[in-house]
Design a protein around this motif. Structure first.
Motif, PDB file in Angstrom:
ATOM      1  N   ALA A 320      41.853  73.388 -39.752  1.00 42.40           N
ATOM      2  CA  ALA A 320      42.848  72.991 -40.722  1.00 42.40           C
ATOM      3  C   ALA A 320      43.522  71.828 -40.100  1.00 42.40           C
ATOM      4  O   ALA A 320      43.624  70.701 -41.008  1.00 42.40           O
ATOM      5  CB  ALA A 320      43.795  73.608 -41.325  1.00 42.40           C
ATOM      6  N   VAL A 321      44.072  71.854 -39.009  1.00 36.42           N
ATOM      7  CA  VAL A 321      44.626  70.527 -38.399  1.00 36.42           C
ATOM      8  C   VAL A 321      43.866  69.321 -38.406  1.00 36.42           C
ATOM      9  O   VAL A 321      44.122  68.133 -38.542  1.00 36.42           O
ATOM     10  CB  VAL A 321      45.289  70.922 -37.093  1.00 36.42           C
ATOM     11  CG1 VAL A 321      45.675  69.780 -36.418  1.00 36.42           C
ATOM     12  CG2 VAL A 321      46.313  71.953 -37.179  1.00 36.42           C
ATOM     13  N   SER A 322      42.466  69.574 -38.035  1.00 36.43           N
ATOM     14  CA  SER A 322      41.552  68.636 -37.711  1.00 36.43           C
ATOM     15  C   SER A 322      41.098  67.942 -38.942  1.00 36.43           C
ATOM     16  O   SER A 322      40.957  66.635 -39.067  1.00 36.43           O
ATOM     17  CB  SER A 322      40.411  68.941 -36.714  1.00 36.43           C
ATOM     18  OG  SER A 322      40.826  69.496 -35.650  1.00 36.43           O
ATOM     19  N   PHE A 323      40.782  68.748 -40.047  1.00 38.29           N
ATOM     20  CA  PHE A 323      40.087  68.346 -41.064  1.00 38.29           C
ATOM     21  C   PHE A 323      41.255  67.695 -41.940  1.00 38.29           C
ATOM     22  O   PHE A 323      40.786  66.704 -42.985  1.00 38.29           O
ATOM     23  CB  PHE A 323      39.395  69.451 -41.767  1.00 38.29           C
ATOM     24  CG  PHE A 323      38.353  69.113 -42.836  1.00 38.29           C
ATOM     25  CD1 PHE A 323      37.458  68.276 -42.618  1.00 38.29           C
ATOM     26  CD2 PHE A 323      38.354  69.423 -44.242  1.00 38.29           C
ATOM     27  CE1 PHE A 323      36.516  67.852 -43.355  1.00 38.29           C
ATOM     28  CE2 PHE A 323      37.730  68.893 -45.260  1.00 38.29           C
ATOM     29  CZ  PHE A 323      36.521  68.201 -44.678  1.00 38.29           C
ATOM     30  N   THR A 324      42.494  68.003 -41.885  1.00 35.46           N
ATOM     31  CA  THR A 324      43.467  67.243 -42.853  1.00 35.46           C
ATOM     32  C   THR A 324      43.399  65.813 -42.389  1.00 35.46           C
ATOM     33  O   THR A 324      43.562  65.019 -43.197  1.00 35.46           O
ATOM     34  CB  THR A 324      44.648  68.031 -42.775  1.00 35.46           C
ATOM     35  OG1 THR A 324      45.180  68.277 -41.605  1.00 35.46           O
ATOM     36  CG2 THR A 324      44.679  69.451 -43.766  1.00 35.46           C
ATOM     37  N   SER A 325      43.622  65.681 -41.067  1.00 28.92           N
ATOM     38  CA  SER A 325      43.455  64.494 -40.537  1.00 28.92           C
ATOM     39  C   SER A 325      42.477  63.509 -41.001  1.00 28.92           C
ATOM     40  O   SER A 325      42.563  62.281 -41.283  1.00 28.92           O
ATOM     41  CB  SER A 325      43.677  64.351 -38.851  1.00 28.92           C
ATOM     42  OG  SER A 325      44.765  64.896 -38.493  1.00 28.92           O
ATOM     43  N   LEU A 326      41.241  64.009 -41.052  1.00 29.56           N
ATOM     44  CA  LEU A 326      39.872  63.342 -41.386  1.00 29.56           C
ATOM     45  C   LEU A 326      40.012  63.009 -42.782  1.00 29.56           C
ATOM     46  O   LEU A 326      39.874  61.851 -43.284  1.00 29.56           O
ATOM     47  CB  LEU A 326      39.151  64.488 -41.225  1.00 29.56           C
ATOM     48  CG  LEU A 326      37.276  63.707 -41.616  1.00 29.56           C
ATOM     49  CD1 LEU A 326      36.484  64.388 -40.554  1.00 29.56           C
ATOM     50  CD2 LEU A 326      37.135  63.675 -42.978  1.00 29.56           C
TER      51      LEU A 326
END
Length: 460
Positions: A320-326
């Protein structure tokens, strides 16, 4: 909340108004969307939250959480004060960005255009190089936890799938849809990241001691990184564009913007404090690996200490942390690039208040909105060329260019905001005062130091 959200636009003329702002002119002719009313109750303000969540969730990636975890493992709770101070600085910067958009009648890029074309040269070069490298980084960071959960598919192919999913969401989804998706992911992040910190059982007495500023030997760079680095990225400049997408287009929205901004970056602060707690309580004295891989190792440690039931939710939170940045970058930085292209093509004389303001208000959607060609070109640039880096080593020259241009951006942002918000480009009542100017000056000095340190480190 969906009925309160509108597509990307620009603010109306400065100052309070008695009626709705001018409707933007779209590609097929004028449109007249119903503009949201400025909320006057707490329930109304909560329903209008959104751009701050977008900015905060986008700005804090897996690497930021690992950096905080490393600081906690080395210095315990001693640097907690730095996390809190950093939250204050991010709130000040984002408030300045939002205030410019709501009170100047221009976008941030149009404001930069008034400082000279050199500003646009730097920003254009930065976005092209940064987008190419960051595209691969964001996809890889999203693929790592999925590979840990389903190891039958390699990180490389999970990364490509994440990139394609992010591309589809941003290409076809409107702001309202993206905001709802990001809000759901932030909820997942809160449950998993904060839940992990609670599981570790923080030492409240030691945490209270961390509120007093102290710098143990060797901790200066870590402290400055927590203050200035975590959450401080190009996406802070996108905050104003998300307020416009929400339908906030005049100075009447200033109180709402400030509330939204505080909620967003306090949420970020909670995530960062949680990872400091994990580092201090669970990894004290251990040599934590920097980079996204460090979160995978933390997941393994959770499995050893508590069982697989603790590892799996944590990896979901990592995703979730990584994909929200994407998602946030694919949308927010593409809006910045599209407006850069629009602003770059303004005539040479278009540097006065009236001219730039008029151009921005009449055809922003057609030239730089989510359906514009520059926006779509940059979304493609973020997605497909970087996939080559998933199969190749990153060239050294590209790494250096990425590092140098990126290190300069945050002092560039703080410095240009100081100029814009204290000039005649803004009505006097909306210019920065003592508190805002003091925080921006400190931010400029801090980011300048970090930039020099990072650039020197590239060549060591």
């Amino acid at each position: 909340m969906a009925n309160d959200v509108h597509d990307d636009g620009v603010p109306d003329r400065t100052g309070p108004t008695t009626g709705p702002p001018p409707a933007p002119t779209g590609a097929t002719g004028p449109t007249a969307p119903e503009m949201p009313e400025v909320p006057t109750t707490w329930r109304g303000r909560i329903r209008q939250l959104g751009p701050g969540i977008m900015a905060a969730a986008t700005g804090v990636g897996a690497g930021d959480l690992v950096a905080t975890m490393v600081a906690g493992s080395r210095y315990g709770y001693t640097l907690l004060w730095a996390v809190l101070l950093g939250t204050v600085f991010k709130i000040a910067l984002a408030e300045a960005v939002g205030r410019w958009h709501l009170t100047s009648g221009r976008t941030l890029l149009a404001g930069w255009r008034t400082l000279g074309r050199w500003v646009l040269v730097y920003f254009g070069a930065y976005t092209v190089v940064w987008g190419f490298v960051y595209g691969a980084t964001a996809m890889s960071a999203s693929g790592l936890p999925l590979n840990a959960l389903v190891p039958g598919v390699s990180v490389r192919y999970w990364a490509i799938l994440c990139g394609l999913l992010g591309f589809a969401l941003v290409w076809f989804g409107r702001y309202a849809v993206l905001e709802k998706i990001m809000t759901v992911f932030v909820g997942v992040m809160f449950v998993t990241v904060v839940g992990t910190a609670v599981l570790v059982a923080p030492n409240l007495a030691e945490a209270a001691g961390g509120l007093v500023p102290r710098l143990p030997d060797g901790s200066l760079v870590y402290a400055l990184g927590l203050v200035g680095g975590v959450g401080g990225t190009i996406t802070m400049a996108a905050y104003g564009y998300w307020t416009l997408a929400k339908g906030w287009r005049s100075s009447r929205w200033l109180p709402m913007m400030r509330f939204d901004n505080v909620v967003g970056y306090v949420t970020t602060g909670v995530f960062v404090v949680a990872m400091l707690v994990v580092g201090a309580g669970m990894l004290a004295g251990t040599d934590v690996i920097a980079g996204d891989i460090g979160l995978l190792l933390l997941g393994d440690r959770l499995a050893v200490e508590y069982g697989e039931w603790a590892r799996v939710p944590f990896l979901v939170g990592f995703f979730a942390v990584s994909f929200t940045s994407l998602i946030g970058v694919w949308n927010g930085v593409s809006l910045l690039f599209a407006d850069w292209w629009r602003t770059w093509r303004l005539p040479a004389h278009a540097t006065g208040t009236d001219t730039v303001g008029d151009i921005a208000t009449t055809d922003y959607d057609r030239r730089a909105g989510v359906r514009s060609r520059p926006y779509r070109v940059y979304v493609l640039w973020l997605t497909f060329p970087p996939m080559a880096l998933l199969f190749l080593d990153r060239p050294f020259q590209l790494t250096v260019a990425y590092g140098v241009l990126g290190a300069l951006f945050m002092p560039f942002l703080a410095g240009t905001l100081l100029v814009l918000l204290n000039s005649a480009r803004l009505p006097r009542e909306f210019r920065s005062r003592t508190v805002s100017n003091t925080l921006l000056v400190v931010c400029l000095a801090l980011f300048a130091y970090l930039a020099v340190d990072q650039i020197v480190g590239l060549f060591e």
